[in-house]
Motif scaffolding. Sequence first.
Motif, short mmCIF file in Angstrom:
data_model
loop_
_atom_site.label_atom_id
_atom_site.label_comp_id
_atom_site.label_asym_id
_atom_site.label_seq_id
_atom_site.Cartn_x
_atom_site.Cartn_y
_atom_site.Cartn_z
N ILE A 14 0.83 -1.20 0.00
CA ILE A 14 0.00 0.00 0.00
C ILE A 14 0.87 1.25 0.00
O ILE A 14 0.54 2.25 -0.65
CB ILE A 14 -0.98 0.00 1.21
CG1 ILE A 14 -1.90 1.21 1.15
CG2 ILE A 14 -0.23 -0.07 2.52
CD1 ILE A 14 -2.77 1.30 -0.08
N GLN A 42 2.02 1.79 -3.57
CA GLN A 42 0.93 2.28 -4.41
C GLN A 42 0.67 3.76 -4.17
O GLN A 42 0.49 4.54 -5.12
CB GLN A 42 -0.35 1.48 -4.14
CG GLN A 42 -0.29 0.03 -4.58
CD GLN A 42 -1.63 -0.65 -4.39
OE1 GLN A 42 -2.62 -0.30 -5.03
NE2 GLN A 42 -1.67 -1.63 -3.50
N LEU A 90 1.14 7.10 -6.68
CA LEU A 90 0.04 8.01 -6.99
C LEU A 90 0.22 9.41 -6.42
O LEU A 90 -0.15 10.40 -7.05
CB LEU A 90 -1.28 7.42 -6.46
CG LEU A 90 -1.79 6.15 -7.16
CD1 LEU A 90 -2.88 5.50 -6.32
CD2 LEU A 90 -2.31 6.49 -8.55
N ALA A 135 -7.25 5.00 0.35
CA ALA A 135 -7.48 3.87 -0.55
C ALA A 135 -8.95 3.50 -0.46
O ALA A 135 -9.62 3.76 0.54
CB ALA A 135 -6.61 2.68 -0.17
N GLU A 162 -8.43 -2.92 -11.35
CA GLU A 162 -7.61 -2.14 -10.41
C GLU A 162 -6.87 -1.02 -11.14
O GLU A 162 -6.82 0.12 -10.65
CB GLU A 162 -6.62 -3.06 -9.70
CG GLU A 162 -7.28 -4.03 -8.73
CD GLU A 162 -6.27 -4.80 -7.90
OE1 GLU A 162 -5.49 -4.15 -7.18
OE2 GLU A 162 -6.27 -6.04 -7.96
N ASP A 163 -6.31 -1.32 -12.30
CA ASP A 163 -5.62 -0.28 -13.08
C ASP A 163 -6.60 0.80 -13.52
O ASP A 163 -6.28 1.99 -13.49
CB ASP A 163 -4.95 -0.90 -14.31
CG ASP A 163 -3.78 -1.79 -13.94
OD1 ASP A 163 -3.22 -1.60 -12.84
OD2 ASP A 163 -3.43 -2.67 -14.76
N ARG A 191 -7.38 3.05 -10.43
CA ARG A 191 -6.27 3.94 -10.09
C ARG A 191 -6.14 5.06 -11.12
O ARG A 191 -5.89 6.22 -10.77
CB ARG A 191 -4.96 3.15 -10.01
CG ARG A 191 -4.77 2.41 -8.70
CD ARG A 191 -3.33 1.96 -8.54
NE ARG A 191 -2.97 0.96 -9.53
CZ ARG A 191 -3.05 -0.35 -9.33
NH1 ARG A 191 -3.46 -0.81 -8.17
NH2 ARG A 191 -2.70 -1.20 -10.28
N ARG A 219 -6.66 6.65 -6.69
CA ARG A 219 -6.50 6.00 -5.39
C ARG A 219 -6.29 4.51 -5.61
O ARG A 219 -6.82 3.93 -6.56
CB ARG A 219 -7.75 6.21 -4.51
CG ARG A 219 -8.08 7.66 -4.22
CD ARG A 219 -9.22 7.79 -3.21
NE ARG A 219 -10.48 7.21 -3.65
CZ ARG A 219 -11.38 7.84 -4.42
NH1 ARG A 219 -11.13 9.06 -4.87
NH2 ARG A 219 -12.52 7.25 -4.76
N PRO A 220 -5.54 3.86 -4.73
CA PRO A 220 -5.37 2.41 -4.85
C PRO A 220 -6.59 1.66 -4.34
O PRO A 220 -7.44 2.23 -3.64
CB PRO A 220 -4.14 2.11 -3.97
CG PRO A 220 -4.13 3.22 -2.97
CD PRO A 220 -4.71 4.42 -3.65
#
Length: 252
Positions: free
Chosen positions: A3, A6, A10, A30, A63-64, A67, A72-73
Motif C-alpha cells: 500500500i 501504491q 500516486l 485507498a 484495479e488499473d 487507479r 486511489r489504490p
Amino acid sequence: MTIEQQLAELLGDRAPDRISEATALGTGLADGYDFYESPVGDIVVTFNPRGVSSVTLASEDYEDYFRSRFGRPLLRADAPGAWGRLIPERIEAGSPGRLPVDLRSVTEFQEEVLMQAASIPKGEVRPYGWLAVKVGNPKAARAVGSTMARNPIPLIIPCHRVVRSDGHIGAYSLGGPEQKWQLLTVEGARPDDLEDLAARHVRYLGNTSTGIFCHPTCRAIRRSKVENVEEVRDTRQAQELGYRPCSLCQPV
C-alpha cells in the motif's frame, strides 16, 4: 505492490512513509472493493468512508482502471457494516436509496444529472432531453449523454434507464448496448417495443380515455386499455390532439 508503494506511485512526496491497510481504508487514501453478482455478470463495487465510489465489470484490469480514473489504490475489503448489506439490495433495485455514494469524481452539473437519473422508476426509461429539462438546462441534452457515459456507479445509479433523445436505446458504459438491452428486458421496459417506436419517430403514447400523454414505459400508459392508446410523435402533436402531460412521468 504494498500500500505504501501504491500511494507513493500516486501521490509522490505527499504519500506517507508507513501506513496500514486499515488506516488507508479508514482515512479514504485507498478504496476497498468486493465482488457482487448482477444481471450482467460479476461486478466489482468499490467503496470508501463516503460511500460507494464505482461499479465496473469484473475484468482483469479493474484495479488499473480505478487507479487511473480516481487516483486511489484499491484494497480487497468488506464494505462497512452500517450500509454494506445494502449493496446487493440496491444493485437489484437499480437505485441508491439510503446507500451513500461518493460522486467526487464528477462535476456539480453531472452529479445533479446522475441523481435525477436515480429517480427514474424500475421498468421505465427517460430520454436525455427530459433529464436536461429536469436539471434546469433544456439545451444540455448532449451534456446529459456525456454524463451517462461517465457515470461512475452504473446499476446503482441507473443510467441504463436513460435513452437517446430520439428514443433509441443507445450506448451503455457497463459493457455496451447488449448489457443495456438485457437490463431493460429484465426490468420489463420492453426495449424491442421502444426501438420500434423510435424507428417510427413516436416519442409518446396518449390515452384517449383519460386525455393524458406519457413516455412509452410509464406505468400509467401501461395500465391503459389497448384500444385507448394512441401514438404521439412529440409534445406539439400532443397539444394539437388535446392531451395534457402525465403527472407521473412528466413528459416535456
